[in-house]
Motif scaffolding. Structure first.
Motif, PDB file in Angstrom:
ATOM      1  N   ASN A  15       0.842  -1.191   0.000  1.00  0.00           N
ATOM      2  CA  ASN A  15       0.000   0.000   0.000  1.00  0.00           C
ATOM      3  C   ASN A  15       0.877   1.241   0.000  1.00  0.00           C
ATOM      4  O   ASN A  15       1.860   1.314   0.751  1.00  0.00           O
ATOM      5  N   HIS A  16       0.542   2.258  -0.820  1.00  0.00           N
ATOM      6  CA  HIS A  16       1.403   3.437  -0.934  1.00  0.00           C
ATOM      7  C   HIS A  16       1.523   4.210   0.380  1.00  0.00           C
ATOM      8  O   HIS A  16       2.557   4.806   0.641  1.00  0.00           O
ATOM      9  N   HIS A  17       0.490   4.185   1.216  1.00  0.00           N
ATOM     10  CA  HIS A  17       0.603   4.833   2.530  1.00  0.00           C
ATOM     11  C   HIS A  17       1.617   4.091   3.402  1.00  0.00           C
ATOM     12  O   HIS A  17       2.424   4.708   4.086  1.00  0.00           O
ATOM     13  N   ARG A  18       1.565   2.781   3.362  1.00  0.00           N
ATOM     14  CA  ARG A  18       2.489   1.956   4.156  1.00  0.00           C
ATOM     15  C   ARG A  18       3.920   2.142   3.658  1.00  0.00           C
ATOM     16  O   ARG A  18       4.853   2.276   4.457  1.00  0.00           O
ATOM     17  N   ILE A  19       4.120   2.175   2.353  1.00  0.00           N
ATOM     18  CA  ILE A  19       5.460   2.371   1.784  1.00  0.00           C
ATOM     19  C   ILE A  19       6.006   3.735   2.199  1.00  0.00           C
ATOM     20  O   ILE A  19       7.156   3.847   2.626  1.00  0.00           O
ATOM     21  N   TYR A  20       5.175   4.765   2.113  1.00  0.00           N
ATOM     22  CA  TYR A  20       5.591   6.109   2.520  1.00  0.00           C
ATOM     23  C   TYR A  20       5.930   6.113   4.014  1.00  0.00           C
ATOM     24  O   TYR A  20       6.977   6.616   4.434  1.00  0.00           O
ATOM     25  N   HIS A  21       5.057   5.550   4.825  1.00  0.00           N
ATOM     26  CA  HIS A  21       5.275   5.473   6.273  1.00  0.00           C
ATOM     27  C   HIS A  21       6.588   4.769   6.603  1.00  0.00           C
ATOM     28  O   HIS A  21       7.381   5.246   7.415  1.00  0.00           O
ATOM     29  N   ASP A  22       6.818   3.627   5.987  1.00  0.00           N
ATOM     30  CA  ASP A  22       7.968   2.787   6.336  1.00  0.00           C
ATOM     31  C   ASP A  22       9.299   3.301   5.797  1.00  0.00           C
ATOM     32  O   ASP A  22      10.349   2.943   6.336  1.00  0.00           O
ATOM     33  N   ASN A  23       9.274   4.115   4.755  1.00  0.00           N
ATOM     34  CA  ASN A  23      10.522   4.487   4.084  1.00  0.00           C
ATOM     35  C   ASN A  23      10.792   5.979   3.951  1.00  0.00           C
ATOM     36  O   ASN A  23      11.903   6.361   3.582  1.00  0.00           O
ATOM     37  N   HIS A  24       9.788   6.820   4.236  1.00  0.00           N
ATOM     38  CA  HIS A  24       9.973   8.250   3.996  1.00  0.00           C
ATOM     39  C   HIS A  24       9.519   9.147   5.142  1.00  0.00           C
ATOM     40  O   HIS A  24      10.197  10.121   5.460  1.00  0.00           O
ATOM     41  N   TYR A  25       8.377   8.849   5.729  1.00  0.00           N
ATOM     42  CA  TYR A  25       7.760   9.752   6.696  1.00  0.00           C
ATOM     43  C   TYR A  25       8.600   9.858   7.970  1.00  0.00           C
ATOM     44  O   TYR A  25       8.820   8.875   8.671  1.00  0.00           O
ATOM     45  N   ALA A  42       5.762  12.338  13.821  1.00  0.00           N
ATOM     46  CA  ALA A  42       5.524  11.584  12.590  1.00  0.00           C
ATOM     47  C   ALA A  42       5.068  10.153  12.884  1.00  0.00           C
ATOM     48  O   ALA A  42       4.323   9.573  12.102  1.00  0.00           O
ATOM     49  N   HIS A  43       5.516   9.601  14.004  1.00  0.00           N
ATOM     50  CA  HIS A  43       5.202   8.201  14.335  1.00  0.00           C
ATOM     51  C   HIS A  43       4.766   8.075  15.783  1.00  0.00           C
ATOM     52  O   HIS A  43       5.208   8.847  16.640  1.00  0.00           O
ATOM     53  N   ASP A  44       3.921   7.078  16.028  1.00  0.00           N
ATOM     54  CA  ASP A  44       3.562   6.747  17.404  1.00  0.00           C
ATOM     55  C   ASP A  44       4.847   6.355  18.138  1.00  0.00           C
ATOM     56  O   ASP A  44       5.780   5.806  17.531  1.00  0.00           O
ATOM     57  N   GLU A  45       4.891   6.599  19.428  1.00  0.00           N
ATOM     58  CA  GLU A  45       6.105   6.334  20.216  1.00  0.00           C
ATOM     59  C   GLU A  45       6.536   4.874  20.174  1.00  0.00           C
ATOM     60  O   GLU A  45       7.722   4.577  20.288  1.00  0.00           O
ATOM     61  N   ASP A  46       5.598   3.961  20.008  1.00  0.00           N
ATOM     62  CA  ASP A  46       5.965   2.545  19.990  1.00  0.00           C
ATOM     63  C   ASP A  46       6.123   1.977  18.574  1.00  0.00           C
ATOM     64  O   ASP A  46       6.344   0.779  18.399  1.00  0.00           O
ATOM     65  N   CYS A  47       6.066   2.826  17.562  1.00  0.00           N
ATOM     66  CA  CYS A  47       6.213   2.376  16.170  1.00  0.00           C
ATOM     67  C   CYS A  47       7.669   1.973  15.916  1.00  0.00           C
ATOM     68  O   CYS A  47       8.593   2.737  16.204  1.00  0.00           O
ATOM     69  N   HIS A  48       7.870   0.805  15.346  1.00  0.00           N
ATOM     70  CA  HIS A  48       9.246   0.337  15.119  1.00  0.00           C
ATOM     71  C   HIS A  48       9.979   1.187  14.074  1.00  0.00           C
ATOM     72  O   HIS A  48      11.203   1.230  14.069  1.00  0.00           O
TER      73      HIS A  48
END
Length: 175
Positions: free
Chosen positions: A14-24, A159-165
């Motif tokens: 999913n493009h949101h997931r790709i953006y989240h995991d690699n850019h945001y 940008a990310h939740d505190e527990d986000c890996h």
């Protein structure tokens, strides 16, 4: 692994997931990439981020891969081209802001060596302080645009939740 609430159930492609995991939230070194993210955030105003993510490659093509010098040199012919290009957001205020902001970034590059150096020169600031600086320097820069641009490039937290890996990945300098 723990993920941000908004994307934990999205498939990996999913493009949101790709953006989240690699850019945001990841730091950006290149001025052209910083400019690209800035233009994306400006164009997202009043629209969905989903639309921007779907159009990101056509934006890159239309805006000469966000080469700041080229965009700063756009004339009326280029403005008309963009206003008739279905691959971008055809809003004259946003198109003009991209061109104006490219010109301003060129000035900042002369003075500070790079757009990134200009940001670093002012870092850290509160969101409110950043908004004042951006409004003084650029066009089409409201609070949400500045906030999202700076969060998405790692200058403001959130940008990310505190527990986000992915936050661990960012904090450990891995891209």
């Amino acid at each position: 692994m723990s993920y941000c609430t908004y994307c934990k159930n999205l498939p990996e492609d999913n493009h949101h997931r790709i953006y989240h995991d690699n850019h945001y939230g990841f730091p950006i070194e290149s001025d052209n990439e910083l400019f690209e993210r800035f233009v994306f955030e400006i164009n997202q105003a009043g629209l969905s981020w989903d639309l921007i993510l779907k159009k990101q490659e056509t934006f890159r093509q239309a805006y000469h891969r966000f080469n700041i010098e080229i965009v700063a040199s756009y004339d009326e012919t280029e403005i008309e081209r963009l206003l008739h290009d279905p691959g971008v957001i055809r809003n004259k205020l946003k198109v003009n802001a991209a061109i104006h902001n490219a010109k301003e970034i060129l000035k900042l590059q002369e003075e500070f060596g790079s757009f990134k150096n200009w940001i670093e020169h002012h870092h850290p600031k509160t969101k409110e302080e950043w908004v004042k600086i951006f409004k003084k320097t650029f066009k089409f820069t409201g609070g949400e645009i500045v906030n999202e641009f700076l969060m998405s490039t790692g200058y403001l937290k959130g940008a990310h939740d505190e527990d986000c890996h992915i936050l661990d990945k960012i904090n450990n300098g891995k891209s």
